[in-house]
Design a protein around this motif. Structure first.
Motif, PDB file in Angstrom:
ATOM      1  N   ASN A  85      14.183 -42.271   1.207  1.00  0.00           N
ATOM      2  CA  ASN A  85      14.017 -41.458   2.416  1.00  0.00           C
ATOM      3  C   ASN A  85      14.992 -41.906   3.492  1.00  0.00           C
ATOM      4  O   ASN A  85      15.077 -43.104   3.793  1.00  0.00           O
ATOM      5  CB  ASN A  85      12.588 -41.621   2.973  1.00  0.00           C
ATOM      6  N   ALA A  86      15.682 -40.943   4.076  1.00  0.00           N
ATOM      7  CA  ALA A  86      16.505 -41.230   5.264  1.00  0.00           C
ATOM      8  C   ALA A  86      15.584 -41.150   6.477  1.00  0.00           C
ATOM      9  O   ALA A  86      14.752 -40.245   6.568  1.00  0.00           O
ATOM     10  CB  ALA A  86      17.625 -40.209   5.381  1.00  0.00           C
ATOM     11  N   VAL A  87      15.711 -42.092   7.386  1.00  0.00           N
ATOM     12  CA  VAL A  87      14.792 -42.156   8.531  1.00  0.00           C
ATOM     13  C   VAL A  87      15.539 -42.485   9.819  1.00  0.00           C
ATOM     14  O   VAL A  87      16.689 -42.935   9.791  1.00  0.00           O
ATOM     15  CB  VAL A  87      13.697 -43.234   8.310  1.00  0.00           C
ATOM     16  N   GLY A  88      14.847 -42.287  10.943  1.00  0.00           N
ATOM     17  CA  GLY A  88      15.334 -42.759  12.230  1.00  0.00           C
ATOM     18  C   GLY A  88      14.691 -44.113  12.524  1.00  0.00           C
ATOM     19  O   GLY A  88      13.573 -44.393  12.074  1.00  0.00           O
ATOM     20  N   GLY A  89      15.393 -44.944  13.279  1.00  0.00           N
ATOM     21  CA  GLY A  89      14.877 -46.271  13.604  1.00  0.00           C
ATOM     22  C   GLY A  89      14.193 -46.288  14.961  1.00  0.00           C
ATOM     23  O   GLY A  89      14.781 -45.835  15.949  1.00  0.00           O
ATOM     24  N   CYS A 160       5.464 -40.169   9.949  1.00  0.00           N
ATOM     25  CA  CYS A 160       6.024 -38.950   9.350  1.00  0.00           C
ATOM     26  C   CYS A 160       5.749 -37.732  10.224  1.00  0.00           C
ATOM     27  O   CYS A 160       4.590 -37.364  10.427  1.00  0.00           O
ATOM     28  CB  CYS A 160       5.461 -38.734   7.948  1.00  0.00           C
ATOM     29  N   THR A 161       6.818 -37.135  10.743  1.00  0.00           N
ATOM     30  CA  THR A 161       6.693 -35.977  11.630  1.00  0.00           C
ATOM     31  C   THR A 161       6.938 -34.681  10.846  1.00  0.00           C
ATOM     32  O   THR A 161       7.434 -34.710   9.720  1.00  0.00           O
ATOM     33  CB  THR A 161       7.688 -36.070  12.797  1.00  0.00           C
ATOM     34  N   GLN A 162       6.605 -33.576  11.490  1.00  0.00           N
ATOM     35  CA  GLN A 162       6.652 -32.294  10.798  1.00  0.00           C
ATOM     36  C   GLN A 162       8.073 -31.740  10.650  1.00  0.00           C
ATOM     37  O   GLN A 162       8.399 -31.139   9.644  1.00  0.00           O
ATOM     38  CB  GLN A 162       5.756 -31.301  11.557  1.00  0.00           C
ATOM     39  N   ARG A 165      12.826 -30.015  13.479  1.00  0.00           N
ATOM     40  CA  ARG A 165      13.494 -30.562  14.670  1.00  0.00           C
ATOM     41  C   ARG A 165      13.274 -32.066  14.729  1.00  0.00           C
ATOM     42  O   ARG A 165      12.293 -32.584  14.184  1.00  0.00           O
ATOM     43  CB  ARG A 165      12.939 -29.912  15.944  1.00  0.00           C
ATOM     44  N   LEU A 166      14.185 -32.758  15.403  1.00  0.00           N
ATOM     45  CA  LEU A 166      13.965 -34.178  15.656  1.00  0.00           C
ATOM     46  C   LEU A 166      12.959 -34.319  16.794  1.00  0.00           C
ATOM     47  O   LEU A 166      12.544 -33.328  17.409  1.00  0.00           O
ATOM     48  CB  LEU A 166      15.294 -34.858  15.974  1.00  0.00           C
ATOM     49  N   GLU A 167      12.559 -35.539  17.104  1.00  0.00           N
ATOM     50  CA  GLU A 167      11.489 -35.780  18.069  1.00  0.00           C
ATOM     51  C   GLU A 167      12.038 -35.784  19.499  1.00  0.00           C
ATOM     52  O   GLU A 167      13.237 -35.964  19.715  1.00  0.00           O
ATOM     53  CB  GLU A 167      10.834 -37.143  17.781  1.00  0.00           C
ATOM     54  N   THR A 168      11.143 -35.645  20.462  1.00  0.00           N
ATOM     55  CA  THR A 168      11.527 -35.904  21.848  1.00  0.00           C
ATOM     56  C   THR A 168      11.475 -37.425  22.060  1.00  0.00           C
ATOM     57  O   THR A 168      10.804 -38.153  21.312  1.00  0.00           O
ATOM     58  CB  THR A 168      10.552 -35.248  22.847  1.00  0.00           C
ATOM     59  N   LEU A 182       9.545 -46.743  12.063  1.00  0.00           N
ATOM     60  CA  LEU A 182      10.485 -45.777  11.502  1.00  0.00           C
ATOM     61  C   LEU A 182       9.921 -44.387  11.700  1.00  0.00           C
ATOM     62  O   LEU A 182       8.701 -44.212  11.737  1.00  0.00           O
ATOM     63  CB  LEU A 182      10.615 -45.959   9.980  1.00  0.00           C
ATOM     64  N   VAL A 183      10.821 -43.394  11.768  1.00  0.00           N
ATOM     65  CA  VAL A 183      10.349 -42.011  11.814  1.00  0.00           C
ATOM     66  C   VAL A 183      11.148 -41.189  10.806  1.00  0.00           C
ATOM     67  O   VAL A 183      12.357 -41.303  10.711  1.00  0.00           O
ATOM     68  CB  VAL A 183      10.459 -41.419  13.243  1.00  0.00           C
ATOM     69  N   GLY A 184      10.409 -40.404  10.039  1.00  0.00           N
ATOM     70  CA  GLY A 184      11.043 -39.522   9.066  1.00  0.00           C
ATOM     71  C   GLY A 184      10.173 -38.298   8.874  1.00  0.00           C
ATOM     72  O   GLY A 184       9.145 -38.147   9.548  1.00  0.00           O
ATOM     73  N   MET A 185      10.570 -37.430   7.956  1.00  0.00           N
ATOM     74  CA  MET A 185       9.844 -36.167   7.786  1.00  0.00           C
ATOM     75  C   MET A 185       9.336 -35.943   6.364  1.00  0.00           C
ATOM     76  O   MET A 185       8.792 -34.882   6.081  1.00  0.00           O
ATOM     77  CB  MET A 185      10.768 -34.992   8.163  1.00  0.00           C
ATOM     78  N   THR A 186       9.519 -36.931   5.494  1.00  0.00           N
ATOM     79  CA  THR A 186       9.237 -36.645   4.084  1.00  0.00           C
ATOM     80  C   THR A 186       8.290 -37.621   3.387  1.00  0.00           C
ATOM     81  O   THR A 186       8.034 -37.473   2.200  1.00  0.00           O
ATOM     82  CB  THR A 186      10.565 -36.589   3.295  1.00  0.00           C
ATOM     83  N   VAL A 207      17.777 -46.336   7.353  1.00  0.00           N
ATOM     84  CA  VAL A 207      17.861 -45.860   8.743  1.00  0.00           C
ATOM     85  C   VAL A 207      19.232 -45.220   8.948  1.00  0.00           C
ATOM     86  O   VAL A 207      20.263 -45.868   8.733  1.00  0.00           O
ATOM     87  CB  VAL A 207      17.666 -47.022   9.744  1.00  0.00           C
ATOM     88  N   VAL A 208      19.226 -43.948   9.335  1.00  0.00           N
ATOM     89  CA  VAL A 208      20.508 -43.246   9.495  1.00  0.00           C
ATOM     90  C   VAL A 208      20.839 -42.943  10.961  1.00  0.00           C
ATOM     91  O   VAL A 208      21.926 -42.471  11.255  1.00  0.00           O
ATOM     92  CB  VAL A 208      20.551 -41.949   8.642  1.00  0.00           C
ATOM     93  N   ASN A 209      19.897 -43.211  11.850  1.00  0.00           N
ATOM     94  CA  ASN A 209      20.162 -43.020  13.290  1.00  0.00           C
ATOM     95  C   ASN A 209      19.085 -43.736  14.088  1.00  0.00           C
ATOM     96  O   ASN A 209      17.960 -43.892  13.604  1.00  0.00           O
ATOM     97  CB  ASN A 209      20.140 -41.511  13.652  1.00  0.00           C
ATOM     98  N   PRO A 210      19.425 -44.170  15.322  1.00  0.00           N
ATOM     99  CA  PRO A 210      18.359 -44.646  16.204  1.00  0.00           C
ATOM    100  C   PRO A 210      17.506 -43.427  16.586  1.00  0.00           C
ATOM    101  O   PRO A 210      18.057 -42.346  16.826  1.00  0.00           O
ATOM    102  CB  PRO A 210      19.116 -45.196  17.419  1.00  0.00           C
ATOM    103  N   ALA A 211      16.198 -43.580  16.614  1.00  0.00           N
ATOM    104  CA  ALA A 211      15.312 -42.448  16.932  1.00  0.00           C
ATOM    105  C   ALA A 211      15.597 -41.951  18.355  1.00  0.00           C
ATOM    106  O   ALA A 211      16.239 -42.637  19.159  1.00  0.00           O
ATOM    107  CB  ALA A 211      13.858 -42.897  16.799  1.00  0.00           C
ATOM    108  N   ALA A 212      15.078 -40.759  18.653  1.00  0.00           N
ATOM    109  CA  ALA A 212      15.368 -40.109  19.937  1.00  0.00           C
ATOM    110  C   ALA A 212      15.070 -41.049  21.107  1.00  0.00           C
ATOM    111  O   ALA A 212      14.004 -41.667  21.166  1.00  0.00           O
ATOM    112  CB  ALA A 212      14.528 -38.840  20.064  1.00  0.00           C
TER     113      ALA A 212
HETATM  114  N1  HPA Z   1      13.508 -38.363  13.029  1.00  0.00           N
HETATM  115  C1  HPA Z   1      12.862 -37.793  11.989  1.00  0.00           C
HETATM  116  N2  HPA Z   1      13.372 -37.767  10.765  1.00  0.00           N
HETATM  117  C2  HPA Z   1      14.558 -38.325  10.558  1.00  0.00           C
HETATM  118  C3  HPA Z   1      15.287 -38.934  11.595  1.00  0.00           C
HETATM  119  C4  HPA Z   1      14.723 -38.958  12.907  1.00  0.00           C
HETATM  120  O1  HPA Z   1      15.303 -39.475  13.875  1.00  0.00           O
HETATM  121  N3  HPA Z   1      16.438 -39.380  11.045  1.00  0.00           N
HETATM  122  C5  HPA Z   1      16.392 -39.062   9.731  1.00  0.00           C
HETATM  123  N4  HPA Z   1      15.269 -38.428   9.417  1.00  0.00           N
END
Ligand code: HPA
Length: 245
Positions: A85-89, A160-162, A165-168, A182-186, A207-212
């Motif tokens: 899973n790719a996620v935000g940090g 795990c978010t829906q 869109r990315l988060e606020t 971590l935050v991801g969608m899957t 982790v592919v990006n810092p979270a919002a």
């Molecule tokens: N938020 C949710 N899902 C993600 C993110 C994120 O920042 N990066 C990769 N998947």
């Protein structure tokens, strides 16, 4: 012998190096899985591979047919599942390019078909989900990351978010207060469905990006794709080690 299934997420629609022996086009009581299940050999072991978002990547996280995917893998002979899973940090340690083997998760999704237990049932079953990830599989992932010399955290809480869109930034602050690293969608309902089918399941998160709100500037797909590309070599090496251990 335990046949492992690998579920490839964003950036891993193809498992390079997989010697494909069979393409399984399966139908399930829940509809069609995201793609054909590929049965083949990877790192000298029999393996099943499924691209979570389809092949090519075209299914958004909230539209993945998780029930069909898990059902099809079980019926193709999977006895354990490693999900990528790719996620935000969110946590400060979870910078771009960092790996994590989460030990816990919190489900913020809504409206996804999330259980096999519905309709007319002989018995309502409430599966235990105290520890969503399989301890032995997690240990194998951790050992493989260590052997690869990767920067990683051996624990983390996956929120795990829906999506899509990315988060606020405020949602991320709330998730951090909740204890998410971590935050991801899957992650969900995939992990819960695996549990309902009694399939040991673990997650390798990149982790592919810092979270919002965790870095100046906006989150761009270009940035995410660059980190994914850099991280996939390690992902593939880690999976090879997990299978051959
Ligand atoms: N938020 C949710 N899902 C993600 C993110 C994120 O920042 N990066 C990769 N998947």
């Amino acid at each position: 012998m335990t046949v492992h299934a690998l579920i490839g997420g964003t950036g891993l629609a193809n498992l390079e190096g997989l010697a494909i022996r069979q393409r399984l086009t399966l139908d399930t009581p829940y509809g069609a899985p995201s793609a054909d299940i590929l049965r083949g050999e990877y790192a000298g072991r029999e393996v099943l591979f499924l691209a979570r978002h389809g092949q090519p990547h075209r299914i958004a996280p909230h539209q993945v047919n998780y029930r069909a995917n898990l059902w099809a893998l079980k019926h193709a002979g999977a006895r354990a599942i490693v999900a990528v899973n790719a996620v935000g940090g969110i946590h400060a340690a979870m910078g771009a390019g960092h790996f994590c083997v989460p030990h816990q998760l919190i489900d913020y999704t809504a409206g996804r078909a999330h259980t096999f237990f519905e309709g007319e049932l002989d018995q309502v079953t409430h599966v235990d989900f105290s520890h969503p990830y399989d301890a032995a599989l997690r240990e194998r992932l951790i050992a493989a990351l260590r052997a690869e010399g990767a920067a990683f955290s051996s624990h983390g809480v996956y929120g795990c978010t829906q999506g899509p869109r990315l988060e606020t930034a405020a949602e991320i602050v709330r998730m951090e207060r909740d204890g998410c690293d971590l935050v991801g969608m899957t992650a969900m309902p995939e992990a819960a469905l695996a549990r309902e089918l009694a399939l040991p399941y673990a997650c390798l998160a990149l982790v592919v990006n810092p979270a919002a709100g965790k870095a100046p500037g906006l989150i761009t797909m270009a940035e995410i794709e660059r980190v994914l590309e850099q991280g996939m070599g390690t992902v593939k090496a880690v999976l090879a080690r997990v299978l051959s251990d």
